[in-house]
Scaffold this motif. Structure first.
Motif, PDB file in Angstrom:
ATOM      1  N   ARG A 178       9.902   3.855 -27.009  1.00 43.47           N
ATOM      2  CA  ARG A 178       9.777   3.447 -28.417  1.00 43.47           C
ATOM      3  C   ARG A 178      10.289   2.019 -28.602  1.00 43.47           C
ATOM      4  O   ARG A 178       9.650   1.203 -29.263  1.00 43.47           O
ATOM      5  CB  ARG A 178      10.588   4.392 -29.330  1.00 43.47           C
ATOM      6  N   SER A 204       2.223  10.578 -29.336  1.00 40.67           N
ATOM      7  CA  SER A 204       2.219   9.188 -28.865  1.00 40.67           C
ATOM      8  C   SER A 204       1.027   8.884 -27.956  1.00 40.67           C
ATOM      9  O   SER A 204       0.852   7.752 -27.527  1.00 40.67           O
ATOM     10  CB  SER A 204       3.519   8.886 -28.116  1.00 40.67           C
ATOM     11  N   TYR A 206       0.624  10.075 -24.889  1.00 40.51           N
ATOM     12  CA  TYR A 206       1.032  10.002 -23.486  1.00 40.51           C
ATOM     13  C   TYR A 206       0.346  11.110 -22.686  1.00 40.51           C
ATOM     14  O   TYR A 206       0.277  12.256 -23.141  1.00 40.51           O
ATOM     15  CB  TYR A 206       2.550  10.165 -23.335  1.00 40.51           C
TER      16      TYR A 206
END
Length: 290
Positions: A178, A204, A206
């Motif tokens: 982050r 996110s 990922y």
């Protein structure tokens, strides 16, 4: 160890749809690269990502990817490598043997070499990098974190994927990603978080790569994580020669054993193995941009 315990497991039934092993260490396996790739291809594992953990291994990964069309390279200093470079390694636990402390200057030199390798076209990722609180104590954490932040910057500058090693360090890995801003393509190698973390990773964007340890009896948290991980963010890997899937746990792992893990993953996701394999193939190509 008995001979049977040392013996390579038998070839599994081939997959109907070809997949990639998103994380392997061919340089640590007991066959030649050619043999490993042939055996893997014979069961539908047609692409591998060869991952470096130190300068020598990263150069080897780059050279091997250049020589083999179906091998892609990732280059990095493993999280446990950074403290060894800075603080030394008197016990010689790593593959280089005993080492003297090099300080921050030695880490800077090593990172410059990773940066050079990351620019090569057949190097598709920077990794495995991240944090490992299992093997590195408080004295090594500063070097680990400095190295991780530098790898994130290198990956972003070269437009390469980032491959993360996260061992007992989930909160700090997510925090640093982050703070630094994660690259567009970030892969959690040998995903080790729980279902709650899988939901955070999914938010996110990922990728989560699952290894043979998701087949172990005590790995219900990993199976719970896989169950909630979106299909378009799931990868498979061996991390060979480590993490051999059940029922061959403890024997040498290799890319040809990927079908066992794919089938176990398909059972957890309650989908046909061909559907999962097709998604994994597409996801891996997208994650590593090949």
């Amino acid at each position: 160890m008995s001979a049977a315990k040392d013996a390579p497991p038998p070839l599994p039934e081939p997959l109907g749809v070809a997949v990639a092993d998103s994380h392997t260490h061919l340089d640590m396996q007991s066959t030649t690269v050619e043999e490993a790739l042939l055996r893997a291809a014979s069961v539908g594992v047609t692409t591998v990502v060869q991952v470096g953990c130190d300068l020598k291994g990263s150069q080897w990964a780059a050279d091997t990817a250049e020589a083999h069309e179906n091998v892609h390279a990732a280059v990095a200093l493993h999280p446990n490598e950074a403290p060894r470079i800075v603080l030394g390694d008197p016990d010689g636990w790593s593959r280089q043997g005993a080492r003297r402390p090099g300080g921050d200057a030695a880490l800077d030199d090593a990172l410059a070499e990773i940066d050079r390798l990351a620019a090569l076209p057949h190097v598709k990722a920077v990794g495995e990098t991240g944090l490992d609180y299992f093997r590195t104590g408080a004295d090594g954490m500063a070097a680990q974190e400095r190295s991780f932040r530098a790898h994130i910057e290198i990956a972003k500058r070269h437009g390469k994927a980032l491959v993360i090693h996260d061992r007992e360090a989930h909160a700090d890995v997510l925090r640093i990603l982050r703070e630094e801003g994660a690259p567009d393509r970030t892969v959690f190698h040998c995903y080790s978080g729980d279902a709650e973390m899988a939901e955070l990773c999914a938010k996110s964007g990922y990728f989560m790569s699952f290894a043979g340890n998701m087949t172990f009896k005590n790995a219900q948290p990993l199976r719970d994580a896989l169950a909630v991980a979106p299909l378009e963010l799931v990868l498979v890997e061996t991390d060979a020669p480590f993490l051999t899937p059940a029922p061959y746990r403890g024997r040498p792992n290799a890319p040809y054993l990927i079908p066992i893990t794919v089938r176990a993953m398909a059972a957890v996701k309650s989908i046909h193995e061909d559907v999962l394999a097709a998604a994994i193939a597409e996801n891996t190509a997208r994650a590593f941009d090949y």
